[in-house]
Design a protein around this motif. Structure first.
Motif, PDB file in Angstrom:
ATOM      1  N   MET A  35       0.851  -1.163   0.000  1.00  0.00           N
ATOM      2  CA  MET A  35       0.000   0.000   0.000  1.00  0.00           C
ATOM      3  C   MET A  35       0.900   1.230   0.000  1.00  0.00           C
ATOM      4  O   MET A  35       1.718   1.422   0.882  1.00  0.00           O
TER       5      MET A  35
ATOM      6  N   ARG B 262       1.576   5.258   0.214  1.00  0.00           N
ATOM      7  CA  ARG B 262       0.998   6.413   0.898  1.00  0.00           C
ATOM      8  C   ARG B 262       1.433   7.687   0.198  1.00  0.00           C
ATOM      9  O   ARG B 262       2.509   7.750  -0.386  1.00  0.00           O
TER      10      ARG B 262
ATOM     11  N   GLU C 185       0.274  11.672   3.931  1.00  0.00           N
ATOM     12  CA  GLU C 185       0.020  10.507   4.788  1.00  0.00           C
ATOM     13  C   GLU C 185       1.294  10.079   5.507  1.00  0.00           C
ATOM     14  O   GLU C 185       1.255   9.709   6.683  1.00  0.00           O
TER      15      GLU C 185
ATOM     16  N   LEU D 269       1.726   9.921   9.461  1.00  0.00           N
ATOM     17  CA  LEU D 269       2.172   8.660  10.058  1.00  0.00           C
ATOM     18  C   LEU D 269       3.390   8.895  10.949  1.00  0.00           C
ATOM     19  O   LEU D 269       3.422   8.422  12.087  1.00  0.00           O
TER      20      LEU D 269
ATOM     21  N   GLU E 275       2.582   7.900  14.812  1.00  0.00           N
ATOM     22  CA  GLU E 275       2.983   6.535  15.185  1.00  0.00           C
ATOM     23  C   GLU E 275       3.603   6.448  16.572  1.00  0.00           C
ATOM     24  O   GLU E 275       3.223   5.586  17.371  1.00  0.00           O
TER      25      GLU E 275
ATOM     26  N   GLU F 216      -2.770   0.972  12.776  1.00  0.00           N
ATOM     27  CA  GLU F 216      -3.226   0.096  11.690  1.00  0.00           C
ATOM     28  C   GLU F 216      -3.137   0.790  10.335  1.00  0.00           C
ATOM     29  O   GLU F 216      -2.699   0.198   9.352  1.00  0.00           O
ATOM     30  N   ASP F 217      -3.584   2.051  10.257  1.00  0.00           N
ATOM     31  CA  ASP F 217      -3.608   2.716   8.967  1.00  0.00           C
ATOM     32  C   ASP F 217      -3.766   4.222   9.137  1.00  0.00           C
ATOM     33  O   ASP F 217      -4.304   4.692  10.140  1.00  0.00           O
TER      34      ASP F 217
ATOM     35  N   LYS G  85      -5.050   7.433   6.513  1.00  0.00           N
ATOM     36  CA  LYS G  85      -5.583   7.846   5.211  1.00  0.00           C
ATOM     37  C   LYS G  85      -5.891   9.328   5.271  1.00  0.00           C
ATOM     38  O   LYS G  85      -6.474   9.807   6.245  1.00  0.00           O
TER      39      LYS G  85
END
Length: 168
Positions: A1, A3, A7, A11, A15, A26-27, A29
């Motif tokens: 995936m 980014r 993003e 992140l 994080e 987890e993700d 977006k």
């Protein structure tokens, strides 16, 4: 995936905050349509417990503070923080381990489908107890057959809510 650059910035900012709260990121977006929406999905690293609403609220405040301080997004945005949900899609062995003993639907590479309860999860495969069906209406179902499935043979999988039987 893959980014986007935004993003990746988000992140990098959130994080460490999520980890410090004992959760797993987890993700991330970022949707930039008519208004910008930042969606952050958090979960537990292991185990079959759920993220509590108190934990979700606490991590939401901490994430909001971190984003305000770092300011990785120039324009105004809406921040949404949630968990993967009751009927999450399963992609990694960790997802399957988190769904141990839960009802899942699996579509295999050969287009066949399985429905049952995850009983064991290894590094490269899982064991599923196929959902049992009653031989006749009103009769108790017999235990389902155990099936071992390699992760590489799974094209799609999703947890399903099991409402159980009202006849217990």
């Amino acid at each position: 995936m893959s980014r986007t650059a935004i993003e990746e910035k988000v992140l990098d900012c959130v994080e460490p905050v999520v980890k410090a709260q004992g959760l797993f990121l987890e993700d991330v977006k970022v949707s930039e349509r008519s208004e910008t929406v930042v969606r952050i999905i958090v979960d537990l690293e292991e185990g079959t417990y759920l993220v509590s609403s108190d934990d979700l609220q606490e991590v939401s405040w901490k994430i909001s503070e971190a984003l305000d301080a770092a300011d990785p997004i120039e324009q105004a945005y809406t921040l949404e923080i949630s968990t993967p949900g009751a009927e999450r899609k399963l992609h990694t062995p960790r997802h399957y381990r988190r769904s141990l003993n839960r009802l899942v639907e699996i579509k295999l590479a050969d287009k066949s489908e399985l429905r049952g309860f995850i009983r064991e999860v290894g590094e490269s495969e899982l064991t599923l107890e196929e959902e049992a069906k009653a031989p006749k209406p009103g009769m108790k179902p017999k235990p389902g057959k155990l099936v071992t499935v390699s992760f590489e043979n799974i094209s799609k999988a999703r947890v399903r809510v099991d409402f159980g039987s009202l006849k217990d």
